[in-house]
Design an enzyme around this catalytic site. Structure first.
Site, PDB file in Angstrom:
ATOM      1  N   CYS B  34       0.970  -1.010  -0.064  1.00 47.37           N
ATOM      2  CA  CYS B  34       0.075   0.116  -0.138  1.00 47.37           C
ATOM      3  C   CYS B  34       0.991   1.187  -0.057  1.00 47.37           C
ATOM      4  O   CYS B  34       0.241   2.342   0.192  1.00 47.37           O
ATOM      5  CB  CYS B  34      -1.529  -0.035   1.000  1.00 47.37           C
ATOM      6  N   CYS B 112      -0.584  -2.753   8.774  1.00 46.31           N
ATOM      7  CA  CYS B 112       0.517  -1.557   8.886  1.00 46.31           C
ATOM      8  C   CYS B 112       0.972  -1.693  10.574  1.00 46.31           C
ATOM      9  O   CYS B 112       1.935  -0.859  10.648  1.00 46.31           O
ATOM     10  CB  CYS B 112      -1.076  -0.291   9.439  1.00 46.31           C
TER      11      CYS B 112
END
Ligand SMILES: Cc1ncc(COP(=O)(O)O)c(C=O)c1O
Lengths: 406, 131
Positions: B34, B112
């Site tokens: 990402c 993340c």
């Protein structure tokens, strides 16, 4: 709150809401019933169909009310493929030509038909503004081509595709190479031309003969009507299979008790949009021009898609902001009171960057900083000016969080 | 996709953001999926343990992050979690611990938290290599 996400959905207009409201608890009849309640509902449907017919320049028998553009598009694409499968010579698979920047309800339908072995698909290419070339389409035609699908206006970057030009090219091709009556002729089936006009109808003339289309879809909530109701225009003579089976509603083509209040709201909103099209076009174009001029003065922000002008709709402008993630910008803008959207991978459920941005050559890294601002005639210059101030502020703040790129 | 209030709080008011002027160690990691980038600067101190020997601990940590709200909030919460911890304790913070501390993350944003953990481990590794 300032609402700048009108490509996602719009506010229901006061007029549409007013017209709809009696159809919930006073005129709530089922349009298939024979009593007065039913007749009242049935008359409302006929009137709405008549209005749509006039605005699109179609025949009443060519207008079908559906549950929105996703349904219309699914029906039109799957229905044409299904009908063609039984009309094509044995062993031939229907072939589709589809633009790569379609909304997911077209893109995924074509992919589904391809992957399940029901159709063969050729994907068009687009230039950096998102435009398809009519000549590219003609060059991809095969004997088994049954449908071409190109959206009128792209919902992410606002490109206006040359639909009338494509329509004319396909008509000419059909008249020279295809038969209208496949059963009595050795010539292959005429190629149907489908367009998703969801983001077009507020600002552009969608009369079907001018466009030369055989199938066209609309969703009411994109033009200040209610959600969950839309239109499928299907030109008489188009070979298409039924999609939703059941009752005899919609000329026996689309089963299900009609969403009468929704259709009445659709009618009112569409009429309002058509009557004010020029005025709204001018107002929203001015807002967009000011928005783009001001935003492009911010460092390292680019406009995606066509420059303002004849290939861009007035309401959709998408930008890529370098060095930040679109989701972070979106959420900061939200807390500053501005609702926008993003094509960043981080905002998509799949973590895939927008297929539209990739197709027009925006790199994966750049696409992270995507922000789409979509206006409506309800917005004002003051809102645009306030937005630009907030946009500059949040870009600066979010950029400041990032490490310096070495 | 909905974020917890805690994620939003860290995102809007991140803790320990910035740089340390002469850090004991730093690390920067990026996620190709990402495009998120996280950087940690560590200031490592020494303190006596109960048994009289010394241990290294995280006296201060600052982060810089380019990414979505999840990437920013995991970075921020991670700094809160490890300040004052010995390097041994800090190395044991798992991505699940981070997610828990944030009252959850949407499933597609779990990576993340993994990225923040990876970044801290790398910074600690850099410190140990330099000793
Ligand atoms: C271009 C386009 N086509 C189709 C759709 C689908 O419309 P709906 O969600 O109303 O079915 C949308 C809206 O998301 C759109 O923007």
């Amino acid at each position: 709150m300032v609402y700048f996400d009108n490509a996602a959905t719009t506010a229901v207009s006061e007029l549409a809401l007013k017209e709809m409201s009696p159809y919930f608890s006073q005129k709530y009849g089922n349009a298939s019933s024979l009593h007065q309640y039913g007749q009242e509902a049935s008359q409302a449907l006929s009137k709405a169909r008549q209005t749509v017919t006039q605005i699109l320049g179609a025949k009443p028998s060519e207008i079908f009310f559906t549950g929105g553009a996703s349904e219309s598009n699914n029906w039109m694409i799957k229905g044409v493929v299904e009908a063609a499968s039984s009309l094509l010579p044995a062993g031939a698979k229907p072939h589709l030509i589809v633009s790569p920047i379609e909304h997911h309800c077209v893109l995924d339908t074509a992919e589904y038909l391809e992957q399940s072995g029901q159709a063969q698909v050729s994907w068009l290419s687009v230039d950096s503004a998102g435009l398809v070339g009519p000549r590219d389409i003609i060059s991809l035609i095969q004997d088994n081509t049954v449908l071409v699908s190109v959206m009128y206006v792209n919902n992410e970057i606002g490109t206006i595709e040359p639909i009338a030009e494509i329509g004319a090219a396909l008509r000419e091709y059909n008249s020279q190479n295809r038969s209208v009556s496949p059963l009595t002729s050795h010539l292959p089936l005429p190629i149907a031309f489908h367009t998703d006009a969801v983001q077009a109808v507020q600002y552009l003339d969608c009369r079907v003969d001018r466009l030369g289309v055989d199938a066209l879809s609309l969703s009411a909530h994109k033009f200040h009507g209610p959600k969950g109701v839309g239109i499928a225009f299907i030109r008489q003579g188009t070979k298409i299979a039924r999609f939703i089976h059941g009752g005899a509603q919609e000329a026996n083509q689309r089963a299900g008790t009609e969403n009468v209040s929704g259709i009445v709201g659709l009618e009112a909103a569409l009429l309002e949009a058509a009557n004010n099209r020029q005025k709204n076009f001018e107002h929203v174009s001015q807002l967009q021009k000011s928005l783009i001029d001001q935003v492009l003065r911010i460092d390292n922000v680019q406009l995606t898609g066509p420059l303002p002008g004849r290939h861009r709709v007035p309401h959709i402008a998408s930008f890529v902001v370098s060095g930040v993630d679109g989701e972070a910008l979106l959420l900061r803008l939200d807390s500053e009171g501005f609702a926008v959207s993003s094509g960043s991978a981080c905002t998509s459920a799949s973590l895939d960057p927008s297929h539209v941005l990739l197709a027009i050559g925006v790199g994966e890294a750049e696409s992270h900083g995507s922000i789409r601002v979509s206006l409506s005639s309800y917005n004002t210059q003051e809102e645009v000016d306030q937005f630009v101030v907030a946009f500059k502020k949040v870009i600066k703040e979010v950029r400041a969080l990032a490490p310096r790129l070495s | 996709m909905l974020y917890s209030q805690k994620v939003l709080d860290h995102f809007h008011n991140p803790h320990n953001h910035g740089e340390i002027s002469s850090p004991s160690a730093s690390a920067q990691v990026g996620n190709p999926v990402c495009g998120d980038i996280i950087k940690f600067d560590l200031e490592i101190g020494q303190r006596p343990k109960d048994d009289g020997s010394n241990e290294s601990y995280i006296k201060d940590v600052k982060f810089q992050t380019m990414g979505c709200a999840a990437a920013i909030s995991v970075s921020s919460v991670m700094t809160d979690m490890v300040i004052g911890q010995s390097l041994e304790q800090a190395s044991q913070v798992s991505f699940e611990d981070i997610v828990k501390e944030l009252d959850g993350l949407p499933p597609i944003k779990i990576h993340c938290a993994q990225l923040a953990r990876e970044c801290l481990l790398k910074a600690i590794e850099h410190y140990e290599e330099s000793q």
